[in-house]
Structures are given as C-alpha cells and as structure tokens.
Motif scaffolding. Structure first.
Motif, PDB file in Angstrom:
ATOM      1  N   LYS A   1     -78.202  39.157  99.676  1.00 51.27           N
ATOM      2  CA  LYS A   1     -78.810  40.446  99.868  1.00 51.27           C
ATOM      3  C   LYS A   1     -78.187  41.646  99.300  1.00 51.27           C
ATOM      4  CE  LYS A   1     -82.334  38.857 103.158  1.00 51.27           C
ATOM      5  NZ  LYS A   1     -83.030  39.246 104.310  1.00 51.27           N
ATOM      6  N   ILE A   2     -79.091  42.776  98.907  1.00 50.16           N
ATOM      7  CA  ILE A   2     -78.177  43.801  98.300  1.00 50.16           C
ATOM      8  C   ILE A   2     -78.295  44.916  99.319  1.00 50.16           C
ATOM      9  CG2 ILE A   2     -78.702  45.554  96.592  1.00 50.16           C
ATOM     10  CD1 ILE A   2     -80.193  43.290  95.170  1.00 50.16           C
ATOM     11  N   ASN A   3     -77.159  45.683  99.617  1.00 47.46           N
ATOM     12  CA  ASN A   3     -77.159  46.745 100.271  1.00 47.46           C
ATOM     13  C   ASN A   3     -77.572  47.989  99.491  1.00 47.46           C
ATOM     14  OD1 ASN A   3     -76.253  45.434 102.471  1.00 47.46           O
ATOM     15  ND2 ASN A   3     -74.290  45.317 101.586  1.00 47.46           N
ATOM     16  N   VAL A   4     -78.097  49.066  99.904  1.00 52.70           N
ATOM     17  CA  VAL A   4     -78.585  50.292  99.142  1.00 52.70           C
ATOM     18  C   VAL A   4     -78.233  51.489  99.632  1.00 52.70           C
ATOM     19  CG1 VAL A   4     -80.690  51.430  97.868  1.00 52.70           C
ATOM     20  CG2 VAL A   4     -80.571  48.862  98.293  1.00 52.70           C
TER      21      VAL A   4
ATOM     22  N   LEU B   1     -87.911  49.982 100.283  1.00 50.29           N
ATOM     23  CA  LEU B   1     -86.622  49.196 100.207  1.00 50.29           C
ATOM     24  C   LEU B   1     -86.669  48.029 101.319  1.00 50.29           C
ATOM     25  CD1 LEU B   1     -84.062  51.790  99.345  1.00 50.29           C
ATOM     26  CD2 LEU B   1     -84.587  49.810  97.854  1.00 50.29           C
ATOM     27  N   LYS B   2     -87.302  48.729 102.417  1.00 51.67           N
ATOM     28  CA  LYS B   2     -87.216  47.639 103.734  1.00 51.67           C
ATOM     29  C   LYS B   2     -88.254  46.658 103.375  1.00 51.67           C
ATOM     30  CE  LYS B   2     -85.932  51.208 107.094  1.00 51.67           C
ATOM     31  NZ  LYS B   2     -86.547  52.363 107.795  1.00 51.67           N
ATOM     32  N   LYS B   3     -89.364  46.663 102.588  1.00 50.12           N
ATOM     33  CA  LYS B   3     -90.279  45.586 102.362  1.00 50.12           C
ATOM     34  C   LYS B   3     -89.764  44.778 101.658  1.00 50.12           C
ATOM     35  CE  LYS B   3     -94.230  48.664 102.860  1.00 50.12           C
ATOM     36  NZ  LYS B   3     -95.560  49.267 102.524  1.00 50.12           N
ATOM     37  N   SER B   4     -88.715  44.781 100.809  1.00 45.84           N
ATOM     38  CA  SER B   4     -87.883  43.734  99.822  1.00 45.84           C
ATOM     39  C   SER B   4     -87.192  42.865 100.663  1.00 45.84           C
ATOM     40  CB  SER B   4     -87.239  44.473  98.852  1.00 45.84           C
ATOM     41  OG  SER B   4     -86.619  43.446  98.059  1.00 45.84           O
ATOM     42  N   PRO B   5     -87.519  41.698 100.299  1.00 47.88           N
ATOM     43  CA  PRO B   5     -86.741  40.514 101.375  1.00 47.88           C
ATOM     44  C   PRO B   5     -85.218  40.416 100.572  1.00 47.88           C
ATOM     45  CG  PRO B   5     -88.326  39.419  99.790  1.00 47.88           C
ATOM     46  CD  PRO B   5     -88.818  40.927  99.706  1.00 47.88           C
ATOM     47  N   LYS B   6     -85.231  40.874  99.403  1.00 45.73           N
ATOM     48  CA  LYS B   6     -83.703  41.040  98.531  1.00 45.73           C
ATOM     49  C   LYS B   6     -83.075  42.176  99.083  1.00 45.73           C
ATOM     50  CE  LYS B   6     -85.747  38.483  94.868  1.00 45.73           C
ATOM     51  NZ  LYS B   6     -86.352  38.676  93.565  1.00 45.73           N
ATOM     52  N   ILE B   7     -83.301  43.017  99.977  1.00 49.54           N
ATOM     53  CA  ILE B   7     -82.613  44.350 100.500  1.00 49.54           C
ATOM     54  C   ILE B   7     -82.185  43.941 101.914  1.00 49.54           C
ATOM     55  CG2 ILE B   7     -82.409  46.638 100.836  1.00 49.54           C
ATOM     56  CD1 ILE B   7     -82.784  45.926  97.875  1.00 49.54           C
ATOM     57  N   ASP B   8     -80.756  44.160 102.072  1.00 50.88           N
ATOM     58  CA  ASP B   8     -80.294  43.942 103.352  1.00 50.88           C
ATOM     59  C   ASP B   8     -80.062  45.288 104.195  1.00 50.88           C
ATOM     60  OD1 ASP B   8     -79.131  42.753 105.724  1.00 50.88           O
ATOM     61  OD2 ASP B   8     -77.153  42.848 104.598  1.00 50.88           O
TER      62      ASP B   8
ATOM     63  N   GLU C   1     -86.215  64.748 102.282  1.00 51.90           N
ATOM     64  CA  GLU C   1     -86.320  63.866 103.338  1.00 51.90           C
ATOM     65  C   GLU C   1     -87.582  62.905 103.083  1.00 51.90           C
ATOM     66  OE1 GLU C   1     -87.332  63.796 108.146  1.00 51.90           O
ATOM     67  OE2 GLU C   1     -86.696  65.600 107.104  1.00 51.90           O
ATOM     68  N   VAL C   2     -88.567  63.537 102.410  1.00 55.15           N
ATOM     69  CA  VAL C   2     -90.056  62.827 101.953  1.00 55.15           C
ATOM     70  C   VAL C   2     -89.396  61.594 101.116  1.00 55.15           C
ATOM     71  CG1 VAL C   2     -92.319  62.743 101.143  1.00 55.15           C
ATOM     72  CG2 VAL C   2     -91.624  64.350 102.631  1.00 55.15           C
ATOM     73  N   ASP C   3     -88.696  62.144  99.960  1.00 50.25           N
ATOM     74  CA  ASP C   3     -88.251  60.988  99.169  1.00 50.25           C
ATOM     75  C   ASP C   3     -87.631  59.979  99.518  1.00 50.25           C
ATOM     76  OD1 ASP C   3     -89.767  62.295  97.030  1.00 50.25           O
ATOM     77  OD2 ASP C   3     -88.030  63.496  96.347  1.00 50.25           O
ATOM     78  N   ARG C   4     -86.691  60.052 100.408  1.00 50.60           N
ATOM     79  CA  ARG C   4     -85.541  59.391 101.086  1.00 50.60           C
ATOM     80  C   ARG C   4     -86.750  58.296 101.767  1.00 50.60           C
ATOM     81  NH1 ARG C   4     -82.506  63.549 102.671  1.00 50.60           N
ATOM     82  NH2 ARG C   4     -82.874  63.117 104.962  1.00 50.60           N
ATOM     83  N   TYR C   5     -87.598  58.804 102.719  1.00 52.32           N
ATOM     84  CA  TYR C   5     -88.375  58.018 103.502  1.00 52.32           C
ATOM     85  C   TYR C   5     -89.349  57.119 102.541  1.00 52.32           C
ATOM     86  CZ  TYR C   5     -92.510  56.810 106.622  1.00 52.32           C
ATOM     87  OH  TYR C   5     -93.398  56.273 107.172  1.00 52.32           O
TER      88      TYR C   5
END
Length: 147
Positions: free
Chosen positions: A3-6, A23-30, A13-17
């Motif tokens: 899994k990938i760290n980002v 990112l949280k919805k991707s199973p490839k992201i840790d 703040e809105v763009d980060r959100y």
C-alpha cells in the motif's frame, strides 16, 4: 503491491479534504498525511526520521501531491528548497514521487513543474478516482518500480 503512503501539501482546507476523501476510498492507499503549506513541508523534508514517522517508511515511495499556489512558500519554492537539501545530502529524493496537484490554469506552470527532475506528474484539481488510478498505474505498477 504494498500500500502507498500519501503526503498532501496544500494550503486550501477544502482541497485537502477532497483529496483525502478520494485517497481514503482507494484500497491501494495506506497512510495519508496532510500539510497546509510549503514551509511545514520543508521542515518535514529536512528531517528524514520525522518524514518516515509521519509519511510511512519506504518502499514503496511516498506519493506527494503538491499544490503550486500557496502563501508563504509556494510549490516551486518548496521544490527549490528540496533541491538545496539534496545538494547538501540532507534529503533522499528517492523516498517520494512528487506530483503537482494544482488549479493553476497558467500553461507555463506545467512546463516549469515538469522541468524539475523530482516532479513525476502534473494533475489539475480536483483529484478524482480516475486521476488517482492513473498516478498509481503510472508510478506504482510492477513495471514502474525503481530498480
């Protein structure tokens, strides 16, 4: 594939959100770390142990999503700071893949971004699942792995 760290570096703040939700919805992201500007990011890059603690150990390399237009220190100034740290052997550029994630409509920003050897990609906001998948396929597939 591990899994990938980002690391998301953006003053908005809105763009980060929005990026974090995708990112949280991707199973490839840790792990997802967020910073609100270039100065905070430069501090993190100056301390490899803290970078590993907050962004996760490598491999695989941490995906850095970097905004261009930020107050205090913009994305290009941060890239220059990272270059200086590389010259002083204080940062390992192989620890991350940097993709500019920006709303900048200025055509020259793309060319300026990709002129940096450490910048691997340029993406226009907002991040969406398709754009994220392209990044993952391009930079984290087995054939894209560094040797």
């Amino acid at each position: 594939m591990k899994k990938i760290n980002v690391l998301v570096i953006d003053d908005n703040e809105v763009d980060r959100y929005v990026a974090a939700r995708i990112l949280k919805k991707s199973p490839k992201i840790d792990k997802i770390e967020e910073l609100n500007g270039g100065l905070a990011a430069l501090d993190l890059f100056q301390n490899p142990e803290l970078f590993d603690e907050r962004c996760g150990p490598t491999p695989p390399r941490t995906l850095v999503l970097l905004d261009i237009n930020m107050p205090g220190m913009n994305g290009f100034e941060l890239l220059e700071g990272i270059l200086k740290l590389q010259e002083e052997s204080k940062v390992n550029s192989e620890a991350c893949i940097i993709a500019m994630l920006t709303s900048s409509g200025y055509g020259g920003d793309r060319e300026q971004s990709l002129a940096y050897d450490m910048v691997s990609d340029y993406i226009e906001k907002p991040l969406n699942p398709e754009k994220l998948q392209v990044l993952i396929d391009r930079h984290y597939s087995d054939s894209a792995a560094p040797s």
